[in-house]
Write an enzyme that holds these catalytic residues in place. Sequence first.
Site, PDB file in Angstrom:
ATOM      1  N   SER A  94     -10.015  -0.688   7.429  1.00 53.42           N
ATOM      2  CA  SER A  94      -9.320  -0.024   5.321  1.00 53.42           C
ATOM      3  C   SER A  94      -8.681  -1.597   5.523  1.00 53.42           C
ATOM      4  CB  SER A  94      -8.099   1.455   6.392  1.00 53.42           C
ATOM      5  OG  SER A  94      -9.262   1.993   5.810  1.00 53.42           O
ATOM      6  N   SER A 108      -9.503   1.867   3.288  1.00 54.62           N
ATOM      7  CA  SER A 108      -8.704   3.094   2.059  1.00 54.62           C
ATOM      8  C   SER A 108      -7.886   1.755   1.214  1.00 54.62           C
ATOM      9  CB  SER A 108      -7.948   3.583   2.905  1.00 54.62           C
ATOM     10  OG  SER A 108      -7.388   3.156   3.995  1.00 54.62           O
ATOM     11  N   LYS A 117       0.617  -1.140   0.181  1.00 55.20           N
ATOM     12  CA  LYS A 117      -0.002   0.196   0.350  1.00 55.20           C
ATOM     13  C   LYS A 117       1.100   1.298   0.011  1.00 55.20           C
ATOM     14  CE  LYS A 117      -3.932   2.016   2.812  1.00 55.20           C
ATOM     15  NZ  LYS A 117      -4.668   1.993   3.995  1.00 55.20           N
TER      16      LYS A 117
END
Length: 521
Positions: free
Chosen positions: A187, A163, A88
């Site tokens: 998330s 997210s 990420k």
Amino acid sequence: MTEQGKERGTSLLDKSAAELADLLAAGETTSVAITQACLDRIAAVDTDIHAFLHVDAEGALAQAAASDARRSAGEPASPLDGVPIAVKDVLATEGLPTTCGSKILEGWIPPYDATVVERLKDAGLPILGKTNMDEFAMGSSTEHSAYGPTHNPWDLDRIPGGSGGGSAAAVAAFEAPLAIGTDTGGSIRQPGAVTGTVGLKPTYGGISRYGLVAMANSLDQVGPVTRTVLDSALLHDVIGGHDPRDSTSIDHPWASFAEAARTGAAGDLSGVRVGVITELGGEGYQAGVQQRFDESVALLVKAGAEVVEVSCPNFVHALAAYYLIMPSEASSNLARFDAMRYGLRVLPDGDPSAEDVMRASRDAGFGDEVKRRIILGTYALSSGYYDAYYGQAQKIRTLISRDFEAAFEKADVLVSPTAPTTAFKLGEKLDDPVSMYLNDIATIPANLAGVPGLSLPAGLAPEDGLPVGFQILAPALADDRLYRVGAALEALLEAEWGGPLLDQAPSLSDVEPVETPGGAA
């Protein structure tokens, strides 16, 4: 779409990380072959998915070649040596861009690696690239990325969660066998639920936060994004453990999570007490989500578990408390982006002061959702309102922790649906932030209390044929329980389905790119 996009059945792409590790150990394939297959898959389908913000093909292949050399010498760095991974874009990666999905950090290349990235490299996992995310991890849909939204591989018109939708979509689209995400209010788990993947938020302090660009220091945690519970456990073993550079890191003798998952896969849960949280289900939850959850609970009973209902009355206040605490911490953390030291710098016309440059840079660099949360957090921390808002929210946080303590006296693990609905359509909730925030209603309590949580696929909702997530929560430091119970349920579910849920996902071979609100296809 190229021909490679039609090859989701390719043996290497369809293998779990554990299976790939076994093939590497047996000398039946190479890391270069696996990594190249992933890179080809990314080239074929990521125009439609947009899971990646940056792909490092040259670096990944070089790392894969080094892994093959270690294997040939009989010196693998870890059981997962040679298995590729995506990271990420909120974790610092030396030599690779780290943007946090924001224009204010566009092009920024960190001079160091986050501890998690360092451990991945030390364990020999080639890093394919950096995945898309809501700007500074603020969102539940990955529509708030400054670089355009990510699409759900099950239906390109729908969100992949947030997210960390990029990491979840990359795994679900068979672009990477493993990924790293972060979980501040769900998330990792919520994207896992809506993409049919496995997502794990560890005990707070169980995985280092050093090198993670913080949104909310007391809530953020790094964790695995995978296709199976065992893969999550294997990756957790690699990235977990104490880090003296992180003051929140716990110095605890963690046992092997992979061993816990392998034990659970036998399917025997005799003596395990499972608590169904009454406040996280029923009214407000999509009928198909509740149906698949109830069916999964029945399978746990079949495996020998004792199921009891538990009440956590203060969970109904978790969302409100979270959306005071998290913006407050985010407001403080984002103050560092002042255009003075790094990141975007906008120079207004004339003879601007330092304050003028900061104002112009932050206005141009931050998106609407980030600005919204900065305003909320600054207000909650302001003189005269601190006790009324932030202080009260922290009191609720204490009550939620006490609810967990009471519940864990009655049950070894707690369970609920991971998210109240399946994936909604892109653009559907962009103009309704409160409705967007409600997607985290079942995941937020774990972050407020610091306890670990795991989401695994529970099947497809009958109304829309989209994935449903099943959440398991355990006491702090008892992450191994998640793997034992999760692996047992996974084995029972896959026996019902005749294989992994992702085998039922669309191949993306004949899907045309779509235009969506909020960004390019």
